[in-house]
Write an enzyme that holds these catalytic residues in place. Structure first.
Site, PDB file in Angstrom:
ATOM      1  N   CYS A   1      -5.834   4.861  -2.941  1.00 44.98           N
ATOM      2  CA  CYS A   1      -5.897   4.123  -1.801  1.00 44.98           C
ATOM      3  C   CYS A   1      -5.691   5.347  -0.742  1.00 44.98           C
ATOM      4  CB  CYS A   1      -4.800   3.178  -1.624  1.00 44.98           C
ATOM      5  SG  CYS A   1      -4.385   2.204  -0.242  1.00 44.98           S
TER       6      CYS A   1
ATOM      7  N   CYS B   1       1.184  -2.361  -4.693  1.00 46.08           N
ATOM      8  CA  CYS B   1       1.173  -3.365  -3.640  1.00 46.08           C
ATOM      9  C   CYS B   1       0.374  -4.680  -3.969  1.00 46.08           C
ATOM     10  CB  CYS B   1       0.560  -2.708  -2.480  1.00 46.08           C
ATOM     11  SG  CYS B   1      -1.119  -2.585  -2.464  1.00 46.08           S
TER      12      CYS B   1
END
Length: 351
Positions: free
Chosen positions: A95, A194
């Site tokens: 990410c 997440c």
């Protein structure tokens, strides 16, 4: 400052909120951005509202940037593919590479910003010794996040700001937030991946991919069958608990035979190795590793540094020789190299 515009990544938490405050105090022209990555993740509507609220209080603009397709392709698909091939990924690193230091930096240039900033616990310093900007460990070593920053594109060195790098503790950050009456002062940290809010990654894989429970044998390294597993993707190198087998001594996962759908287990000494090979290498502090270099190596986010010698082979991989045997070297995880608290670079553990 000639161009003091900075685009700050904001997740709606206390770290990015205090980062905004510090940057503004330092005289930067700050704009907040929240990446929309995955429904139900840390980047949901609530986090966007919190980030916008903080920005409004400080009088700075805030935008959202929809990147769900790129997040799925670069992070979630990679996560699934790694587990499908018996590797253990770290999605935060992907990410950072593709979204925070990829998409966000592209957006910053589009908006005329000279810098981007994040709430990571790290420092960006200029190293006279190496003649370049370098990522340095945070002053608060307990919160240091340099491990997940090693694959930042080299051209971003000196263009990324880490406002929290000099804080002594997370408590100090929360205190600053409270003193400035920021609504996020007591917001709890998000510790899980997440996009897997319940922590059950096996369930996520089964729901979002072709991976499904499939029985196979659990065997010793000489082929003795001890029991059965229910899907290779549910196990990681060095795992001891949850194997569901009994033996005269504790057993650990030491490998896989994908062709036979077998999980290989061994005794404690079998999880220690002196060497490993790292590929997908990104060097930040030096341009090459033609000569052996003695460094500290972290093989996972929570591990301590291990002293080792690194050198690059003709395939562009880094061969690592540890001073002392190291346990649980896990393919798919990242290995990050340090010298004098500076990030030399890193890559993915191949074997």
């Amino acid at each position: 400052m000639a161009n003091n515009k900075v685009l700050l990544g904001m997740s709606g938490g206390v770290d990015s909120s205090v980062s905004a405050l510090i940057l503004k105090q330092q005289g930067y022209d700050v704009m907040g951005i929240t990446l929309e990555l995955f429904a139900g993740s840390c980047c949901n509507i609530e986090t966007t509202i919190d980030a916008k609220g903080v920005c409004k209080k400080m009088g700075i603009p805030h935008i959202t940037y929809e990147q769900k397709e790129k997040f799925r392709k670069c992070v979630i698909d990679d996560f699934i593919n790694e587990y499908a091939h018996q590797r253990t990924p770290n999605p935060c690193i992907e990410c950072n590479k593709y979204l925070k230091f990829g998409s966000m930096y592209d957006k910053a240039k589009e908006l005329g910003c000279e810098y981007i900033a994040t709430g990571h616990y790290a420092r960006m310093v200029y190293s006279e010794k190496y003649g370049r900007y370098a990522i340095k460990k945070a002053k608060c070593i307990a919160k240091d996040q340099t491990y997940v920053l090693y694959n930042m594109p080299k051209e971003l060195l000196g263009k990324v700001l880490f406002p929290l790098g000099d804080f002594e503790s997370k408590e100090e950050v929360r205190k600053v937030a409270a003193e400035n009456k920021l609504a996020t002062a007591n917001k709890p940290d998000s510790e899980d991946i997440c996009f897997i809010t319940d922590g059950n990654y096996a369930k996520f894989l089964e729901t979002n991919s072709y991976l499904k429970p499939k029985k196979g044998n659990i065997v010793t390294k000489d082929g003795k069958v001890l029991g059965q597993h229910n899907g290779l993707y549910k196990y990681t190198i060095g795992q001891r608990k949850g194997l569901g087998i009994s033996y005269k001594v504790p057993l650990y996962v030491i490998g896989y035979n994908s062709a036979k759908n077998e999980l290989i287990v061994g005794e404690k000494e079998d999880i220690y190795k002196n060497k490993m090979i790292v590929d997908n290498v990104n060097l930040l502090l030096v341009d090459n590793l033609n000569e052996p270099m003695h460094v500290g190596v972290k093989i996972r986010y929570s591990s301590k540094e291990e002293p080792a010698t690194i050198v690059m082979n003709e395939k562009g991989q880094v061969e690592v020789t540890f001073d002392n045997p190291v346990a649980r070297i896990t393919p798919g995880q990242s290995a990050v190299f340090y010298t004098d608290d500076l990030v030399v670079g890193g890559g993915k553990i191949l074997k």
